[in-house]
Write a protein that holds these residues in place. Structure first.
Motif, mmCIF file in Angstrom:
data_model
loop_
_atom_site.group_PDB
_atom_site.id
_atom_site.type_symbol
_atom_site.label_atom_id
_atom_site.label_comp_id
_atom_site.label_asym_id
_atom_site.label_seq_id
_atom_site.Cartn_x
_atom_site.Cartn_y
_atom_site.Cartn_z
ATOM 1 N N LEU A 211 49.814 40.709 33.646
ATOM 2 C CA LEU A 211 48.156 40.279 34.678
ATOM 3 C C LEU A 211 48.911 40.768 35.988
ATOM 4 O O LEU A 211 50.290 40.255 36.157
ATOM 5 N N GLY A 212 48.357 41.469 36.582
ATOM 6 C CA GLY A 212 49.120 42.620 37.780
ATOM 7 C C GLY A 212 48.449 41.616 39.123
ATOM 8 O O GLY A 212 47.333 42.044 39.124
ATOM 9 N N VAL A 213 49.496 41.251 40.006
ATOM 10 C CA VAL A 213 48.676 39.832 41.264
ATOM 11 C C VAL A 213 48.608 40.678 42.573
ATOM 12 O O VAL A 213 50.427 41.302 42.301
ATOM 13 N N PHE A 214 48.237 41.807 43.035
ATOM 14 C CA PHE A 214 48.287 42.485 44.058
ATOM 15 C C PHE A 214 47.539 41.348 45.543
ATOM 16 O O PHE A 214 47.439 40.668 45.468
ATOM 17 N N SER A 215 48.096 41.919 46.585
ATOM 18 C CA SER A 215 48.087 40.867 48.227
ATOM 19 C C SER A 215 46.525 40.902 48.261
ATOM 20 O O SER A 215 46.315 40.476 49.478
ATOM 21 N N SER A 216 45.692 42.440 48.239
ATOM 22 C CA SER A 216 44.259 42.238 48.266
ATOM 23 C C SER A 216 43.224 43.094 47.438
ATOM 24 O O SER A 216 43.880 43.023 46.070
ATOM 25 N N PRO A 217 42.210 42.499 47.125
ATOM 26 C CA PRO A 217 41.300 42.413 46.268
ATOM 27 C C PRO A 217 41.162 44.829 46.054
ATOM 28 O O PRO A 217 40.823 44.802 44.969
ATOM 29 N N ILE A 218 41.158 45.019 47.466
ATOM 30 C CA ILE A 218 40.819 46.090 47.555
ATOM 31 C C ILE A 218 42.076 46.989 47.174
ATOM 32 O O ILE A 218 42.000 47.584 46.472
ATOM 33 N N THR A 219 43.492 46.360 46.998
ATOM 34 C CA THR A 219 44.621 47.205 46.668
ATOM 35 C C THR A 219 44.407 46.798 44.945
ATOM 36 O O THR A 219 44.909 48.071 44.854
ATOM 37 N N ALA A 220 44.044 45.833 44.327
ATOM 38 C CA ALA A 220 44.104 45.810 42.976
ATOM 39 C C ALA A 220 42.706 46.701 42.834
ATOM 40 O O ALA A 220 42.659 47.785 41.775
ATOM 41 N N ARG A 221 41.440 46.854 43.453
ATOM 42 C CA ARG A 221 40.215 48.256 42.853
ATOM 43 C C ARG A 221 41.089 49.910 42.935
ATOM 44 O O ARG A 221 40.631 50.234 42.205
ATOM 45 N N ASP A 222 41.661 49.386 43.919
ATOM 46 C CA ASP A 222 42.369 50.852 43.909
ATOM 47 C C ASP A 222 43.086 51.220 43.089
ATOM 48 O O ASP A 222 43.410 52.313 42.139
ATOM 49 N N ALA A 223 44.527 50.132 42.395
ATOM 50 C CA ALA A 223 45.100 50.217 40.865
ATOM 51 C C ALA A 223 43.929 50.141 39.801
ATOM 52 O O ALA A 223 45.221 51.373 38.707
ATOM 53 N N LEU A 224 43.363 50.189 40.392
ATOM 54 C CA LEU A 224 41.602 50.417 38.843
ATOM 55 C C LEU A 224 42.141 51.140 38.455
ATOM 56 O O LEU A 224 41.568 51.973 37.291
ATOM 57 N N GLY A 225 42.121 52.286 40.061
ATOM 58 C CA GLY A 225 42.406 53.967 39.443
ATOM 59 C C GLY A 225 43.648 54.608 39.064
ATOM 60 O O GLY A 225 43.429 55.921 38.438
ATOM 61 N N ILE A 226 44.127 54.114 38.591
ATOM 62 C CA ILE A 226 45.633 54.211 37.766
ATOM 63 C C ILE A 226 45.453 54.694 36.916
ATOM 64 O O ILE A 226 44.585 54.206 36.024
ATOM 65 N N LYS A 227 45.953 56.331 36.558
ATOM 66 C CA LYS A 227 45.818 56.501 34.777
ATOM 67 C C LYS A 227 47.037 57.315 34.760
ATOM 68 O O LYS A 227 47.663 58.000 35.531
ATOM 69 N N HIS A 228 47.723 56.244 33.266
ATOM 70 C CA HIS A 228 48.793 56.554 33.133
ATOM 71 C C HIS A 228 48.943 56.335 31.374
ATOM 72 O O HIS A 228 48.309 56.206 30.708
ATOM 73 N N PRO B 116 39.902 38.259 42.366
ATOM 74 C CA PRO B 116 39.316 40.012 42.582
ATOM 75 C C PRO B 116 40.463 40.795 42.883
ATOM 76 O O PRO B 116 40.839 42.060 42.743
ATOM 77 N N HIS B 117 42.025 39.489 43.520
ATOM 78 C CA HIS B 117 43.631 40.858 43.755
ATOM 79 C C HIS B 117 44.636 40.591 42.134
ATOM 80 O O HIS B 117 45.445 41.295 41.598
ATOM 81 N N VAL B 118 43.870 40.728 40.801
ATOM 82 C CA VAL B 118 44.168 40.093 39.603
ATOM 83 C C VAL B 118 44.093 41.335 38.696
ATOM 84 O O VAL B 118 42.513 41.299 38.623
ATOM 85 N N ILE B 119 44.298 41.660 37.609
ATOM 86 C CA ILE B 119 44.097 42.762 37.485
ATOM 87 C C ILE B 119 44.922 42.636 35.612
ATOM 88 O O ILE B 119 46.146 41.814 35.163
#
Length: 184
Positions: free
Chosen positions: A75-92, A35-38
């Motif tokens: 693959l983007g590896v984050f410190s937590s699933p919450i941070t990864a979920r937050d990063a999914l909202g990035i629009k670039h 869950p911490h990987v996107i």
């Protein structure tokens, strides 16, 4: 010459497996496995690690790492699933992002193959040069140029860090054991 029973023994045996139309089954990764990987995808081939880190710069202090899949997937590896979920909202405009469960087969295979390296990224702990300085000075046999007050201040800082670490460990244990936190 043989004569008599001349039956035609022609029979075609159908193959058991159709190797021409073989499809590799899709790698099933559920959302709860990593869950911490996107997956970061659809970016220009010219992009380097620094370019992706710049896009996710706000997450670097919280713990973020990149593992490459190919020229246009990472693959983007984050410190937590919450941070990864937050990063999914990035629009670039230059990159697209999706959860690993919806990633390409190559990205899922890379995640499976390198599972031990995809542990949540952790912040580097606070460090002090005191130990290194002490070891070098004693090895060289020279006197320290550090004043007594500076040494005492450094020693106090190390003691505070030890106490803070001990307190955090106690709080973690109390939470695990279900003890009352209000008494602390």
């Amino acid at each position: 010459m043989l004569s008599g029973n001349t039956k035609s023994r022609e029979s075609i045996q159908e193959p058991r497996f159709d190797y021409y139309n073989h499809e590799v089954p899709d790698i099933d990764l559920s959302d709860c496995e990593f869950p911490h990987v996107i997956e970061i995808y659809d970016f220009p081939q010219e992009f380097r690690t620094e370019d992706l880190l710049r896009i996710f710069c706000s997450y670097q202090k919280k713990g973020f790492d990149i593992k490459w899949v190919d020229d246009t997937h990472a693959l983007g590896v984050f410190s937590s699933p919450i941070t990864a979920r937050d990063a999914l909202g990035i629009k670039h405009t230059m990159v697209k992002i999706r959860p690993l469960s919806q990633a390409t087969r190559a990205a899922k295979a890379k995640a499976r193959a390198y599972a031990e390296f995809l542990q949540p990224a952790k912040e580097r702990p606070e460090t002090s040069a005191a130990l290194a300085r002490r070891l070098v000075i004693s090895a060289l046999g020279v006197r320290s140029k550090q004043s007594k007050t500076e040494r005492e201040a450094e020693l106090k800082k190390l003691q505070e860090a030890r106490e803070r670490k001990r307190l955090e460990a106690k709080q973690r244990e109390d939470i695990w054991e279900g003890r009352d936190q209000s008494a602390v």
